[in-house]
Structure formats: structure tokens, C-alpha cells
Design an enzyme around this catalytic site. Structure first.
Site, PDB file in Angstrom:
ATOM      1  N   ASP A 183      -5.189  -7.196   1.100  1.00  0.00           N
ATOM      2  CA  ASP A 183      -4.039  -8.057   0.839  1.00  0.00           C
ATOM      3  C   ASP A 183      -4.545  -9.504   0.689  1.00  0.00           C
ATOM      4  OD1 ASP A 183      -0.951  -7.930   0.862  1.00  0.00           O
ATOM      5  OD2 ASP A 183      -1.334  -9.506   2.325  1.00  0.00           O
ATOM      6  N   TYR A 198      10.676  -9.972  -2.156  1.00  0.00           N
ATOM      7  CA  TYR A 198      10.402 -10.616  -0.866  1.00  0.00           C
ATOM      8  C   TYR A 198       9.514 -11.857  -0.991  1.00  0.00           C
ATOM      9  CZ  TYR A 198       5.601  -8.724  -0.376  1.00  0.00           C
ATOM     10  OH  TYR A 198       4.273  -8.451  -0.539  1.00  0.00           O
ATOM     11  N   TYR A 233       2.439 -17.065   1.958  1.00  0.00           N
ATOM     12  CA  TYR A 233       3.615 -17.133   1.095  1.00  0.00           C
ATOM     13  C   TYR A 233       3.949 -18.515   0.556  1.00  0.00           C
ATOM     14  CZ  TYR A 233       4.000 -12.398   2.625  1.00  0.00           C
ATOM     15  OH  TYR A 233       3.703 -11.089   2.861  1.00  0.00           O
ATOM     16  N   HIS A 292       0.164   0.937   0.216  1.00  0.00           N
ATOM     17  CA  HIS A 292      -0.340  -0.417   0.470  1.00  0.00           C
ATOM     18  C   HIS A 292      -1.259  -0.493   1.689  1.00  0.00           C
ATOM     19  CE1 HIS A 292      -0.312  -4.730  -0.020  1.00  0.00           C
ATOM     20  NE2 HIS A 292       0.141  -4.932   1.195  1.00  0.00           N
TER      21      HIS A 292
END
Length: 313
Positions: A102, A147, A230, A290
Site C-alpha cells: 500500500d 473513500y 490521504y 488487497h
């Protein structure tokens, strides 16, 4: 698991939590993503140590048992590179294999570009080579209710998560991220509302695992985690023609929702990604989602050890 040792290494005035197992000059450094933590590499750490490697995983600043930065809202992707190099230097490691999952793949790529002499090879799970201003992936072209754009809005995820305890938030995120489609909320929903409370955890993720994750995030909270990855803007390091020549391995689950990112699947399957990583092997896992390193841990361990053994001096 009980053989894993824990310590703290000071990096830039912050104490970072480090988990370690195994000894010797051949080092594997594991870099977590979100909602993960050092613990998400537990299976790979034990397997790597059994194969003769020194396996290390740490919590990035602001995550888990590592110290929070003084101003979490100013944390950056560049800080991740500082953390990687600081842990390596603090532990006396000159060179290592970097394994990133990730957003943990991002500092692996940057370290390989900025400090190639320190990298024996790169293994990434779920994320191909990406670099701000260079890669062709339009990662900003998401549905409005997805998201990532939702969590970029200051305060929105905090309000959404704040309706639940940490354990429920992590349970929901794990369930959502196991899906093969993008997680998109309608205008009258928040991301947490997408999960039916009766949905069970995946069979490979136990209540005990959830308890460990919850205790770590109860310690750190989500303040830094929402900033990086993010809300932070990836820095442009001025690298206009990136080439990573170190051996590389990309492991993708066929059922990983990341493949639904605009342009992502074509970028990987067309092997355009190899323009940036010239010595890259790509492996798709048919049932992988994932969280392949936890979901299909034995298969991932085998791929990992085979790669390490092939490219160890």
C-alpha cells in the site's frame, strides 16, 4: 511470534517502534500501509527469519507504538523516506531488501531512486511504481464518494470514525478493503455506513488479530494516518526520468480493488511500469485481494523467499 523482539530507534527526535526477528547480514525491511501496522508483516517476518534473513518491520511515525510527530497535520511522504533511512542507519544496516505494501511502497521507490546503493531489491504488494509528476496513473480521477477523496476532506473521516470505537472502525475498513470493487458512498452516506454490521471478518483475519490492531491504533489514533497517506501531497523530488535498476517484484491480487483505479490495470498488464523498473517481475495471484500477505500468507512467503534467495549476494 513470541521470538519477535521489540525496541525503539530514534529518528529525527522521534522514537520509532521496531519489531525484529532473525540475525545476519542479509536484511529485509518491511514497510506497512493503512490500516496496517508492523503486525501485518508477522507471517513474512517469521518466514524470512527461518530462511536466514534478518527481518525488520517498524511503525511509521504517528502509527502504532511510534511517537507522534509534533504537528501531525504537517506530516509528509518525505517523512516516510526519513523514517526508512533513519531506521536503517540506527540499526547499522548498510543495505536491505525493501518490502512495501500500500502506501509503504512509496518510500521504497523513493529510497531506491535517491539512495540506490542502500537497496538490494524491492518487493511491493498492491502498488506498482508511482512517483509524483511522472507516472501515468490518474489517481485523482475517482468517483466523488470514494473513500480517498472523502478522507482527504479535513474533519470528515474524524467525524465518521468518531461514531464508533477503534475496533469497529478497523473491522469495517478491513471488510471494505477486501472487496474487489471501489468503495463508493452515496451523498447521504459516510464510508463506515457501507459495511453491514453483521458482516463477518475474513477467515484469515481472526478476532485476536483485530484485537492487536485495535490496541495499536488505540495508542496512536488516526490523526497522522489520515494525513499520510490521504491528505499529504506527494513531493516532487525533481526526478524527471526515474529508473530503478534494483531487482523488483510486484505482487498483485486479481481481486484487489486497486486494479479498479483509473488506468491502473492497463499500466501494470501492459508492462509500462517496467519503463521505470527495468528489472521487474510481476506476479498476479488469482484469489488475492488487497491484503494478500495476510490472506495468502504461505504463497506470498514462498514468492518472497524465492525472490530474496535469487537476488542475495
Amino acid at each position: 511470534m513470541e521470538q519477535i523482539q521489540h525496541k525503539h530507534v530514534e529518528v529525527g527526535g522521534l522514537k520509532l517502534h521496531v519489531a525484529e526477528i532473525g540475525t545476519g547480514p542479509k536484511v529485509v525491511l518491511f514497510l506497512h500501509g493503512f490500516p496496517e501496522i508492523w503486525y501485518s508483516w508477522r507471517h513474512q517476518m517469521v518466514a524470512s527469519a527461518a530462511a536466514g534473513y534478518r527481518a525488520i518491520a517498524f511503525d511509521f511515525r504517528g502509527y502504532g507504538l511510534s511517537q507522534q510527530p509534533p504537528e501531525p497535520e504537517k506530516a509528509s511522504f518525505g517523512d516516510l523516506v526519513v523514517d526508512v533511512m533513519g531506521v536503517m542507519d540506527g540499526l547499522g544496516i548498510n543495505k536491505a531488501f525493501l518490502v512495501g505494501k500500500d502506501f509503504g511502497a512509496m518510500p521504497a521507490f523513493q529510497v531506491a531512486l535517491l539512495y540506490p546503493e542502500r537497496v538490494s531489491g524491492i518487493i511491493t504488494l498492491g502498488i506498482p511504481f508511482l512517483l509524483a509528476g511522472v507516472s501515468d496513473i490518474a489517481i485523482d480521477h475517482f468517483p466523488r464518494g470514494f473513500y480517498i477523496p472523502r478522507w482527504r476532506e479535513p474533519g470528515r473521516a474524524e467525524a465518521d470514525f468518531g461514531r464508533f470505537d477503534v475496533k469497529t472502525v478497523l473491522r469495517n475498513i478491513y471488510i471494505l478493503f477486501c472487496e474487489s470493487e471501489l468503495q463508493v458512498a452515496s451523498d447521504d452516506q459516510e464510508i463506515m455506513d457501507l459495511v453491514d454490521p453483521s458482516t463477518p471478518l475474513p477467515v484469515w483475519f481472526t478476532e485476536e488479530d483485530l484485537k492487536v490492531y485495535s490496541s495499536l491504533y488505540e495508542n496512536s489514533g488516526f490523526r497522522t494516518a489520515l494525513q499520510v497517506p490521504y491528505r499529504a501531497v506527494p513531493e516532487d523530488h525533481g526526478i524527471t526520468d526515474p529508473k530503478i535498476t534494483a531487482p523488483g517484484l510486484l505482487i498483485m491480487g486479481e481481486k484487489d480493488y486497486i486494479l479498479k483505479f483509473p488506468g491502473m490495470e492497463g499500466y501494470i498488464r501492459s508492462e509500462k511500469v517496467k519503463e521505470y523498473m527495468t528489472n521487474l517481475e510481476i506476479i498476479f495471484m488469482a484469489e488475492g485481494n488487497h491484503f494478500v500477505q495476510e490472506q495468502l500468507s504461505e504463497q506470498v512467503n514462498q514468492l518472497l523467499i524465492t525472490f530474496l534467495n535469487k537476488h542475495s549476494n
